[in-house]
Design an enzyme around this catalytic site. Structure first.
Site, PDB file in Angstrom:
ATOM      1  N   HIS A 157       0.662  -1.262   0.083  1.00 15.61           N
ATOM      2  CA  HIS A 157      -0.006  -0.194   0.106  1.00 15.61           C
ATOM      3  C   HIS A 157       0.834   1.144   0.030  1.00 15.61           C
ATOM      4  O   HIS A 157       0.406   2.408   0.027  1.00 15.61           O
ATOM      5  CB  HIS A 157      -0.998   0.069   1.232  1.00 15.61           C
ATOM      6  CG  HIS A 157      -1.764  -0.889   1.195  1.00 15.61           C
ATOM      7  ND1 HIS A 157      -3.370  -0.882   0.378  1.00 15.61           N
ATOM      8  CD2 HIS A 157      -1.840  -2.318   1.562  1.00 15.61           C
ATOM      9  CE1 HIS A 157      -3.793  -1.844   0.529  1.00 15.61           C
ATOM     10  NE2 HIS A 157      -3.231  -2.939   1.235  1.00 15.61           N
ATOM     11  N   ASP A 365       2.893   9.225  -1.593  1.00 14.04           N
ATOM     12  CA  ASP A 365       1.853   8.395  -1.456  1.00 14.04           C
ATOM     13  C   ASP A 365       1.624   7.284  -2.114  1.00 14.04           C
ATOM     14  O   ASP A 365       1.570   7.396  -3.191  1.00 14.04           O
ATOM     15  CB  ASP A 365       0.653   9.455  -1.102  1.00 14.04           C
ATOM     16  CG  ASP A 365      -0.132   8.850   0.476  1.00 14.04           C
ATOM     17  OD1 ASP A 365       0.095   7.502   0.656  1.00 14.04           O
ATOM     18  OD2 ASP A 365      -0.875   9.914   0.763  1.00 14.04           O
TER      19      ASP A 365
END
Length: 469
Positions: A157, A365
């Site tokens: 992730h 991110d």
């Protein structure tokens, strides 16, 4: 149909709650498990004097959670140490903050061995195992070492760093080698996937076949791009809830006719909060004629308080927000409302809808689900504008956002002005394009894309060749 065994560092109990403590991943995995059924296993978040491997079970909402307590040393070395002081900064390109200590690596390996030993008896023959994130990279290999012949997938992730950065990790090749115990590895973006393949190929001598299969020392793994989404329908329902409507009215009343800019981020140096404040400050200085027409609401619940770098970023932001408010505030206006606490998702839905601009500017991110939730919460007839860092994984799917370089205060300032002046027709066009993608590639699409690919893997017995870091 195979059950799904999800394994992650932390587990959210199946309570049906919309707690503000739940992150985007937790909400996504709950939706996947509720549809497919199975077990969610991980650390309880609790400490024990001596590790026993005792599993705490909780059933509800179509699946079971199974958690285990860890010793203080495990928590310090595995979680606070290797996961959050070594891998997290490294994977977010912050090698200046990464700490490389043998004790951290040893604790990380030990904790993953304990997880494997504890969860192995819960895995039945037909189950598909889906391991989540950087906390548990070697867990698949440890399950193989214990005879687990099931299909095992891994999803990252976070970003995967370029090979030159990853090469600063002393045991980088050994860590990557454990990943060849998986049948399938998923990444949010093509960039993260290519960085992984580049390291495996150029630093380890792995071979790429058929475009998406990597072979190394007799083992092979398939890699796919599979960007996570949100439950768009559920979030629209939240946005129309009584709590969301009450929050919307409250925020509009408190805005006193001004346009609200909102940021919602876990308190973390990767989120670009310091740079965001500086960009907003530049906007205030460059456009004094409009500055009292806006204010920034930054919600930043603290996290990982035991890690020094997180204490430092909190101190920096408190100082910076105080300075900006002290310099620019007036009797009837404060430019920054800075809040260090979390809110439930239905409250946030109301906040998002009440805001003119969503400011999502991480320095790096893996995905960023706040960007998608902000868009999903908007009024289709009068939507706000999403300003998004081009270095967030979400930018690959949300090209109609106003994309910025978060390191540039000038770009952030310009983007704020552009968003405030954007005509309604353009705002609707951009919102519609992003919303179409959010609805098409939602969390169920993400789960199905990954698990379908995992279930296509033929069962051929455990992969050999144990490696420890």
């Amino acid at each position: 149909m195979s059950r799904l065994i999800v394994i992650s560092n932390r587990v959210s109990a199946p309570t049906g709650s919309h707690s503000g403590a739940q992150g985007g991943l937790a909400v996504a995995l709950q939706a996947a498990l509720a549809e497919m059924g199975g077990i969610w296993f991980g650390w309880s978040g609790e400490q024990t004097d001596a590790f026993t491997g005792q599993v705490n079970l909780h059933r509800g909402d179509g699946y079971t959670t199974a958690t285990v307590d860890l010793e203080e040393q495990d928590i310090e070395e595995y979680y606070n140490g290797y996961a959050n002081r070594t891998l997290w900064p490294l994977f977010h390109y912050r090698i200046d903050l990464a700490e490389y200590e043998r004790g951290f690596a040893g604790g990380y390996q030990r904790a993953n061995e304990r997880f494997a030993e504890t969860v192995r008896p819960l895995v039945e023959e037909e189950d598909a195992v889906w391991i989540q994130d950087y906390h548990m990279i070697p867990l698949g290999q440890e399950l193989r070492n214990r005879g687990c012949a099931n299909r095992i997938g891994f999803f990252l992730h976070t970003p995967w760093p370029p090979r030159r950065l990853l090469g600063t990790l002393p045991e980088a090749a050994e860590l990557v080698e454990t990943m060849f115990a998986y049948d399938l590895i998923g990444f949010h973006t093509q960039e993260w996937l290519e960085s992984f393949c580049d390291f495996a190929q150029r630093d380890m001598g792995a071979e790429i076949e058929d475009g998406d299969v990597i072979r190394y020392r007799g083992r092979s793994v398939r890699v796919i791009v599979c960007p996570i989404g949100i439950d768009a329908g559920e979030f629209r329902t939240l946005s129309d809830s009584e709590t969301a409507r009450d929050t919307f009215r409250q925020m509009k009343l408190s805005a006193t006719g001004r346009s609200m800019i909102v940021g919602v981020d876990r308190l973390d140096y990767s989120k670009g909060l310091e740079e965001r404040f500086l960009g907003y400050e530049r906007f205030l200085r460059e456009h004094p004629e409009t500055r009292k027409e806006v204010f920034l609401l930054q919600i930043a619940p603290p996290s990982r308080a035991a890690v020094e770098t997180y204490q430092r970023i909190r101190n920096v932001l408190e100082t910076l927000s105080g300075r900006i408010n002290g310099e620019h505030a007036d009797l009837d206006w404060v430019p920054i409302r800075y809040v260090n606490q979390g809110y439930s998702r239905d409250v946030l839905a109301g906040v998002y809808r009440a805001s003119k601009i969503g400011l999502v500017t991480p320095l790096r991110d893996g995905m960023n689900l706040v960007a998608k939730e902000y868009v999903a919460a908007q009024d289709p007839e009068d939507p706000g504008v999403l300003i998004l860092s081009r270095f967030a994984g979400a930018a690959a799917q949300m090209e109609e956002a106003v994309l910025v370089n978060p390191y540039s205060a000038e770009e952030i300032s310009d983007a704020i002005l552009q968003a405030l002046r954007m005509p309604r027709a353009e705002r609707i066009r951009r919102w519609r394009a992003m919303m179409d993608g959010i609805e098409r590639e939602d969390v169920l699409w993400w789960r199905k894309r990954f698990t379908d690919a995992l279930l296509e893997v033929p069962l051929a017995g455990p992969k050999a060749g144990a490696t420890t870091i």
